[in-house]
Design an enzyme around this catalytic site. Structure first.
Site, PDB file in Angstrom:
ATOM      1  N   HIS A 307       0.996  -1.069   0.083  1.00 12.52           N
ATOM      2  CA  HIS A 307       0.020   0.177   0.002  1.00 12.52           C
ATOM      3  C   HIS A 307       0.874   1.289  -0.101  1.00 12.52           C
ATOM      4  CE1 HIS A 307      -3.233   2.907   1.009  1.00 12.52           C
ATOM      5  NE2 HIS A 307      -3.952   1.949   0.680  1.00 12.52           N
ATOM      6  N   ASP A 364      -7.976  -5.115   0.204  1.00 13.55           N
ATOM      7  CA  ASP A 364      -8.683  -5.783  -0.864  1.00 13.55           C
ATOM      8  C   ASP A 364      -8.265  -7.345  -0.957  1.00 13.55           C
ATOM      9  OD1 ASP A 364     -10.774  -4.550  -1.706  1.00 13.55           O
ATOM     10  OD2 ASP A 364      -9.458  -3.141  -2.668  1.00 13.55           O
TER      11      ASP A 364
HETATM   12  N1  ACO Z   1       4.216  -7.570  -5.012  1.00 19.04           N
HETATM   13  C1  ACO Z   1       5.511  -7.753  -5.071  1.00 19.04           C
HETATM   14  N2  ACO Z   1       6.352  -6.613  -4.883  1.00 19.04           N
HETATM   15  C2  ACO Z   1       5.759  -5.545  -4.545  1.00 19.04           C
HETATM   16  C3  ACO Z   1       4.203  -5.347  -4.482  1.00 19.04           C
HETATM   17  C4  ACO Z   1       3.599  -6.572  -4.659  1.00 19.04           C
HETATM   18  N3  ACO Z   1       2.397  -6.551  -4.246  1.00 19.04           N
HETATM   19  N4  ACO Z   1       3.949  -4.102  -4.211  1.00 19.04           N
HETATM   20  C5  ACO Z   1       5.361  -3.535  -4.179  1.00 19.04           C
HETATM   21  N5  ACO Z   1       6.162  -4.200  -4.557  1.00 19.04           N
HETATM   22  C6  ACO Z   1       7.602  -3.955  -4.199  1.00 19.04           C
HETATM   23  C7  ACO Z   1       7.939  -3.283  -5.399  1.00 19.04           C
HETATM   24  O1  ACO Z   1       8.326  -3.895  -6.610  1.00 19.04           O
HETATM   25  C8  ACO Z   1       9.025  -2.411  -5.142  1.00 19.04           C
HETATM   26  O2  ACO Z   1      10.415  -3.092  -5.016  1.00 19.04           O
HETATM   27  P1  ACO Z   1      11.860  -2.530  -5.291  1.00 19.04           P
HETATM   28  O3  ACO Z   1      12.048  -1.379  -4.136  1.00 19.04           O
HETATM   29  O4  ACO Z   1      12.716  -3.665  -5.052  1.00 19.04           O
HETATM   30  O5  ACO Z   1      11.828  -1.904  -6.815  1.00 19.04           O
HETATM   31  C9  ACO Z   1       8.784  -1.960  -3.704  1.00 19.04           C
HETATM   32  O6  ACO Z   1       7.896  -3.044  -3.187  1.00 19.04           O
HETATM   33  C10 ACO Z   1       8.057  -0.516  -3.407  1.00 19.04           C
HETATM   34  O7  ACO Z   1       6.794  -0.401  -4.334  1.00 19.04           O
HETATM   35  P2  ACO Z   1       6.160   0.407  -5.064  1.00 19.04           P
HETATM   36  O8  ACO Z   1       5.312  -0.034  -6.330  1.00 19.04           O
HETATM   37  O9  ACO Z   1       7.100   1.470  -5.386  1.00 19.04           O
HETATM   38  O10 ACO Z   1       5.287   1.080  -3.982  1.00 19.04           O
HETATM   39  P3  ACO Z   1       4.063   2.087  -4.437  1.00 19.04           P
HETATM   40  O11 ACO Z   1       3.838   2.795  -3.132  1.00 19.04           O
HETATM   41  O12 ACO Z   1       4.391   3.079  -5.592  1.00 19.04           O
HETATM   42  O13 ACO Z   1       2.813   1.094  -4.641  1.00 19.04           O
HETATM   43  C11 ACO Z   1       0.753  -0.277  -4.636  1.00 19.04           C
HETATM   44  C12 ACO Z   1       1.892   0.541  -3.858  1.00 19.04           C
HETATM   45  C13 ACO Z   1       0.649   0.029  -5.952  1.00 19.04           C
HETATM   46  C14 ACO Z   1      -0.440  -0.580  -3.857  1.00 19.04           C
HETATM   47  C15 ACO Z   1       1.821  -1.482  -4.962  1.00 19.04           C
HETATM   48  O14 ACO Z   1       2.032  -2.152  -3.424  1.00 19.04           O
HETATM   49  C16 ACO Z   1       1.217  -2.914  -5.520  1.00 19.04           C
HETATM   50  O15 ACO Z   1       1.089  -2.610  -7.060  1.00 19.04           O
HETATM   51  N6  ACO Z   1       0.519  -3.635  -4.827  1.00 19.04           N
HETATM   52  C17 ACO Z   1      -0.476  -4.670  -5.725  1.00 19.04           C
HETATM   53  C18 ACO Z   1      -1.673  -3.993  -6.157  1.00 19.04           C
HETATM   54  C19 ACO Z   1      -2.703  -3.768  -4.978  1.00 19.04           C
HETATM   55  O16 ACO Z   1      -3.238  -4.551  -4.099  1.00 19.04           O
HETATM   56  N7  ACO Z   1      -3.491  -2.646  -5.181  1.00 19.04           N
HETATM   57  C20 ACO Z   1      -4.363  -2.082  -4.081  1.00 19.04           C
HETATM   58  C21 ACO Z   1      -3.987  -1.000  -3.077  1.00 19.04           C
HETATM   59  S1  ACO Z   1      -5.102  -0.823  -1.728  1.00 19.04           S
HETATM   60  C22 ACO Z   1      -6.519   0.038  -2.673  1.00 19.04           C
HETATM   61  O17 ACO Z   1      -6.044   0.717  -3.525  1.00 19.04           O
HETATM   62  C23 ACO Z   1      -7.655  -0.174  -1.937  1.00 19.04           C
END
Ligand code: ACO
Length: 428
Positions: A307, A364
């Site tokens: 998140h 979710d």
């Molecule tokens: N699975 C694997 N790796 C992940 C995940 C995941 N679900 N989420 C983040 N990471 C990793 C990234 O690859 C990144 O790794 P790195 O530092 O080695 O490059 C690090 O964790 C940080 O991730 P970001 O994408 O930079 O974090 P950001 O805050 O931009 O994104 C987000 C947050 C979009 C929610 C992300 O965690 C994601 O894509 N999760 C899966 C989708 C999801 O569940 N979305 C619902 C959000 S809640 C809502 O909207 C109600």
């Protein structure tokens, strides 16, 4: 702490005031930055460090896992309030008295009929259309049936617009689902509560009386409350920014629905269930998918994990996980998907990749399991999120207009070509 931030650019230094919130959050007010520095701006892709507004609606502390609407903790609201009370508090600032709540509900019911021509628009969509696309279009189409723009300085006009959308939106949600399921469109019943009526509108079969299951009703109430607001997330920021051009409430909501659709935001609940299904079909090997999620050459992400702001735990996920367990137990459903979800969660919570990046299950990860137990099709999951988020979007749109916020218009750093002469087509 001093209440001034100092910035040094080359030889020159500048001072900017600090802004403090009621929970002691601190921001640097850079309103005067560009003028004072002759053109310097800040850049912050994804707005990870940028506040877009001051807001009195929702407080969240991602480090401590705190979420409060209007000062009330999400745990208490989910346990003690119903969705309509929470909607009222979000939109108008205080929990309603019994009289205020009754009037709000009565006014909503009065305005809940949707112009029958909206059916024709719905009919024109192909069966293949995604429900979020349909919902966004129908919400925008409401503008055509209610063309006069709301005078935001008139409390009465604002109230009328709010009860109108609170009444009509559940009808659009239910019709969207019934269209997908091939069921005749219907209206619920004025004698029912807000959430009970939504259930009747969605699930009633044409040839049998619909009986409300109180377990499902309670779970739905909880789910809607947990999704009702989440401060300046992607869809809410979209609603505020669309509304900042003085686009109307319905048009701004339609923009928010489109933003919510994506799998990185509201679309995650559908993506989670599809992922769990795929893992099940593939033999249930959670370790294989954990490895994929960690592999930087593989685009796969563990949906429902991570998140932008919660870096400890998502308090909504804790409540929902408990609700999922209860609903499945009460309904006597043994869902193998739940086992896979539990397995993935356990592995992720003990895996350094997820622990180091502070990736925890979000709201979710479990909501889809409950929706499925309720008999809601997977493609409708994000629509259910929109239904819950509606009061939050309304509250944020209203606050933005009443605060007379300027039009949202970020700047950029241009990285394209410098001025070059036009080349005629033969010379390209
Ligand atoms: N699975 C694997 N790796 C992940 C995940 C995941 N679900 N989420 C983040 N990471 C990793 C990234 O690859 C990144 O790794 P790195 O530092 O080695 O490059 C690090 O964790 C940080 O991730 P970001 O994408 O930079 O974090 P950001 O805050 O931009 O994104 C987000 C947050 C979009 C929610 C992300 O965690 C994601 O894509 N999760 C899966 C989708 C999801 O569940 N979305 C619902 C959000 S809640 C809502 O909207 C109600």
């Amino acid at each position: 702490m001093s209440d001034i931030a100092k910035l040094q650019i080359g030889e020159n230094s500048y001072e900017f005031p600090l802004v403090k919130g009621t929970e002691n959050e601190v921001a640097i007010d850079i309103k005067s930055l560009r003028t004072a520095t002759n053109g310097v701006i800040t850049i912050d892709a994804g707005f990870k460090n940028t506040g877009s507004c001051e807001s009195g609606i929702t407080f969240l502390d991602g480090e401590k896992g705190i979420l409060r609407y209007r000062g009330y903790s999400i745990d208490e609201l989910a346990e003690k309030a119903d969705f309509l009370e929470v909607a009222y508090a979000l939109i108008f600032g205080e929990l309603p008295t019994k009289e205020e709540l009754d009037k709000f509900h009565a006014d909503i019911k009065l305005k809940s009929v949707v112009d029958d021509d909206v059916r024709k628009i719905l009919e024109a969509f192909p069966k293949t259309a995604h429900p979020m696309g349909i919902l966004s279009s129908l919400t925008s189409a409401l503008t055509a049936f209610n063309p006069s723009s709301v005078n935001v300085n008139s409390e009465e006009e604002m109230y009328n617009a709010i009860v109108k959308i609170m009444g009509k939106f559940p009808v659009l949600v239910a019709w969207t689902m019934r269209k997908k399921s091939g069921l005749p469109l219907n209206y619920g019943s004025k004698s029912l509560g807000y959430v009970e009526n939504i259930m009747k509108m969605m699930f009633e079969e044409p040839n049998e009386e619909y009986v409300i299951n109180p377990i499902i009703k309670d779970a739905l109430d909880k789910l809607l409350i947990l999704h009702a607001d989440h401060e300046q997330n992607c869809s809410t920021s979209t609603v505020r920014i669309a509304g900042s051009s003085h686009a109307g409430l319905f048009a701004s909501l339609s923009a928010g629905i489109s933003a919510l659709w994506g799998p990185l935001h509201g679309g995650a609940n559908q993506a989670v269930l599809e992922m769990l299904e795929a893992i099940k079909e593939d033999g249930g090997d959670t370790k294989k998918y954990m490895a994929k999620a960690k592999d930087k050459n593989d685009p796969f992400r563990l949906m429902g994990f991570g998140h932008r702001v919660y870096k400890n735990f998502d308090p909504r996920a804790t409540i929902i996980k408990k609700a999922a367990d209860e609903v499945l137990k009460d309904l006597g459903i043994e869902d193998p998907i739940l086992e896979i979800a539990r397995g993935l969660e356990q592995e992720a919570l003990n895996d350094s990749y997820f622990v180091d990046r502070k990736l925890y299950p979000n709201v979710d990860f479990y909501s889809g399991i409950i929706y499925r137990a309720m008999g809601i099709p997977v493609e409708m999951f994000t629509v259910m999120f929109a239904l819950g988020r509606l009061p939050g979007w309304i509250a944020q749109w209203k606050e933005m207009r009443l605060n007379k916020e300027p039009i949202g218009r970020p700047r950029q750093i241009y990285t394209g070509e410098n001025l070059r002469p036009f080349k005629s087509i033969e010379k390209r």
